[in-house]
Write a protein that holds these residues in place. Sequence first.
Motif, PDB file in Angstrom:
ATOM      1  N   CYS A   1       0.985  -1.430   0.050  1.00 26.74           N
ATOM      2  CA  CYS A   1       0.123   0.081  -0.051  1.00 26.74           C
ATOM      3  C   CYS A   1       0.769   1.037  -0.095  1.00 26.74           C
ATOM      4  O   CYS A   1       1.819   1.478   0.955  1.00 26.74           O
ATOM      5  CB  CYS A   1      -0.932  -0.050   1.227  1.00 26.74           C
ATOM      6  N   THR A   2       0.709   2.096  -1.021  1.00 30.16           N
ATOM      7  CA  THR A   2       1.396   3.316  -0.997  1.00 30.16           C
ATOM      8  C   THR A   2       0.691   4.544  -1.314  1.00 30.16           C
ATOM      9  O   THR A   2      -0.672   4.240  -1.570  1.00 30.16           O
ATOM     10  CB  THR A   2       2.591   3.266  -2.193  1.00 30.16           C
ATOM     11  N   VAL A   3       1.059   5.602  -1.308  1.00 31.95           N
ATOM     12  CA  VAL A   3       0.141   6.864  -1.159  1.00 31.95           C
ATOM     13  C   VAL A   3       1.105   7.920  -2.148  1.00 31.95           C
ATOM     14  O   VAL A   3       2.382   7.843  -2.126  1.00 31.95           O
ATOM     15  CB  VAL A   3      -0.090   7.510   0.111  1.00 31.95           C
TER      16      VAL A   3
ATOM     17  N   THR B   1       2.376  11.732   2.908  1.00 28.86           N
ATOM     18  CA  THR B   1       3.332  10.851   3.452  1.00 28.86           C
ATOM     19  C   THR B   1       2.511   9.827   4.593  1.00 28.86           C
ATOM     20  O   THR B   1       1.740  10.454   4.907  1.00 28.86           O
ATOM     21  CB  THR B   1       4.424  11.477   4.230  1.00 28.86           C
ATOM     22  N   LEU B   2       2.745   8.693   4.434  1.00 27.53           N
ATOM     23  CA  LEU B   2       2.098   7.611   5.352  1.00 27.53           C
ATOM     24  C   LEU B   2       2.500   8.037   6.745  1.00 27.53           C
ATOM     25  O   LEU B   2       1.691   7.140   7.705  1.00 27.53           O
ATOM     26  CB  LEU B   2       2.177   6.264   4.737  1.00 27.53           C
ATOM     27  N   ASP B   3       3.632   8.553   7.069  1.00 29.86           N
ATOM     28  CA  ASP B   3       4.039   8.054   8.397  1.00 29.86           C
ATOM     29  C   ASP B   3       3.390   8.826   9.462  1.00 29.86           C
ATOM     30  O   ASP B   3       3.726   8.331  10.802  1.00 29.86           O
ATOM     31  CB  ASP B   3       5.641   8.523   8.488  1.00 29.86           C
ATOM     32  N   VAL B   4       2.683   9.585   9.294  1.00 30.21           N
ATOM     33  CA  VAL B   4       1.521  10.030  10.233  1.00 30.21           C
ATOM     34  C   VAL B   4       0.390   9.463  10.458  1.00 30.21           C
ATOM     35  O   VAL B   4      -0.490   9.809  11.319  1.00 30.21           O
ATOM     36  CB  VAL B   4       1.303  11.549  10.153  1.00 30.21           C
TER      37      VAL B   4
ATOM     38  N   ASP C   1       7.226   0.438   6.090  1.00 32.98           N
ATOM     39  CA  ASP C   1       8.656   1.005   5.905  1.00 32.98           C
ATOM     40  C   ASP C   1       8.337   2.700   5.528  1.00 32.98           C
ATOM     41  O   ASP C   1       8.042   3.040   4.578  1.00 32.98           O
ATOM     42  CB  ASP C   1       9.360   0.534   4.610  1.00 32.98           C
ATOM     43  N   ASN C   2       8.383   3.404   6.484  1.00 37.44           N
ATOM     44  CA  ASN C   2       8.049   4.951   6.300  1.00 37.44           C
ATOM     45  C   ASN C   2       8.849   5.506   5.343  1.00 37.44           C
ATOM     46  O   ASN C   2       8.486   6.595   4.836  1.00 37.44           O
ATOM     47  CB  ASN C   2       7.856   5.480   7.752  1.00 37.44           C
TER      48      ASN C   2
ATOM     49  N   TYR D   1      -9.083  -6.781  -1.027  1.00 34.30           N
ATOM     50  CA  TYR D   1      -8.172  -6.312  -0.160  1.00 34.30           C
ATOM     51  C   TYR D   1      -8.080  -4.783  -0.256  1.00 34.30           C
ATOM     52  O   TYR D   1      -7.686  -4.494  -1.223  1.00 34.30           O
ATOM     53  CB  TYR D   1      -6.705  -7.143  -0.154  1.00 34.30           C
ATOM     54  N   TYR D   2      -8.334  -3.829   0.757  1.00 35.27           N
ATOM     55  CA  TYR D   2      -8.281  -2.710   0.693  1.00 35.27           C
ATOM     56  C   TYR D   2      -7.462  -2.210   1.915  1.00 35.27           C
ATOM     57  O   TYR D   2      -7.082  -2.724   2.849  1.00 35.27           O
ATOM     58  CB  TYR D   2      -9.541  -1.865   0.914  1.00 35.27           C
ATOM     59  N   CYS D   3      -6.379  -0.959   1.452  1.00 33.29           N
ATOM     60  CA  CYS D   3      -5.727  -0.576   2.530  1.00 33.29           C
ATOM     61  C   CYS D   3      -6.459   0.974   2.469  1.00 33.29           C
ATOM     62  O   CYS D   3      -7.153   1.397   1.960  1.00 33.29           O
ATOM     63  CB  CYS D   3      -4.476  -0.302   1.964  1.00 33.29           C
ATOM     64  N   ALA D   4      -6.347   1.240   3.992  1.00 31.37           N
ATOM     65  CA  ALA D   4      -6.958   2.580   4.501  1.00 31.37           C
ATOM     66  C   ALA D   4      -6.099   3.340   5.380  1.00 31.37           C
ATOM     67  O   ALA D   4      -5.331   2.660   6.202  1.00 31.37           O
ATOM     68  CB  ALA D   4      -8.305   2.190   5.242  1.00 31.37           C
ATOM     69  N   ALA D   5      -6.234   4.626   5.747  1.00 31.38           N
ATOM     70  CA  ALA D   5      -5.411   5.311   6.486  1.00 31.38           C
ATOM     71  C   ALA D   5      -6.194   6.198   7.700  1.00 31.38           C
ATOM     72  O   ALA D   5      -7.205   6.637   6.878  1.00 31.38           O
ATOM     73  CB  ALA D   5      -4.416   6.301   5.630  1.00 31.38           C
TER      74      ALA D   5
END
Length: 128
Positions: free
Chosen positions: A22-24, A28-31, A73-74, A94-98
């Motif tokens: 899962c990427t964005v 940034t995903l790290d928060v 892996d941030n 399959y879904y990713c969510a934030a």
Amino acid sequence: QSQLVESGGGLVRPGGSLRLSCTVSGATLDVYAVGWFRQAPGKDREGVSCISSSGHNTSYANSVKGRFAISRDNSKNTVFLEMNDLEPEDTAVYYCAASPRSWLWMTDPCSDKEYDYWGQGTQVSVSS
């Protein structure tokens, strides 16, 4: 506009393995806490595995414990779901969510109600 993108799905035989990513883009995903959810035909969406923004906290559905592993892996802005010993019952989209919420403040860190941003999904099919 930011967008979550899943990849890595496919068709695999029972007992096989897949790794979902899962990427964005545009953020940034790290928060964010990130979760993997799945929905099989005719069934409700369920939380599979979730991970806090730091990666220090994780949660797994009972049905996948010992078989699936979530990691992040941030530095690469990516969250992974390693799926081993796959079963036909794992077949689903399959879904990713934030979620921008702190893991510690979530009532249920792997409930879809806690997650605001969703990808389009990737199909996982387990069949002989």
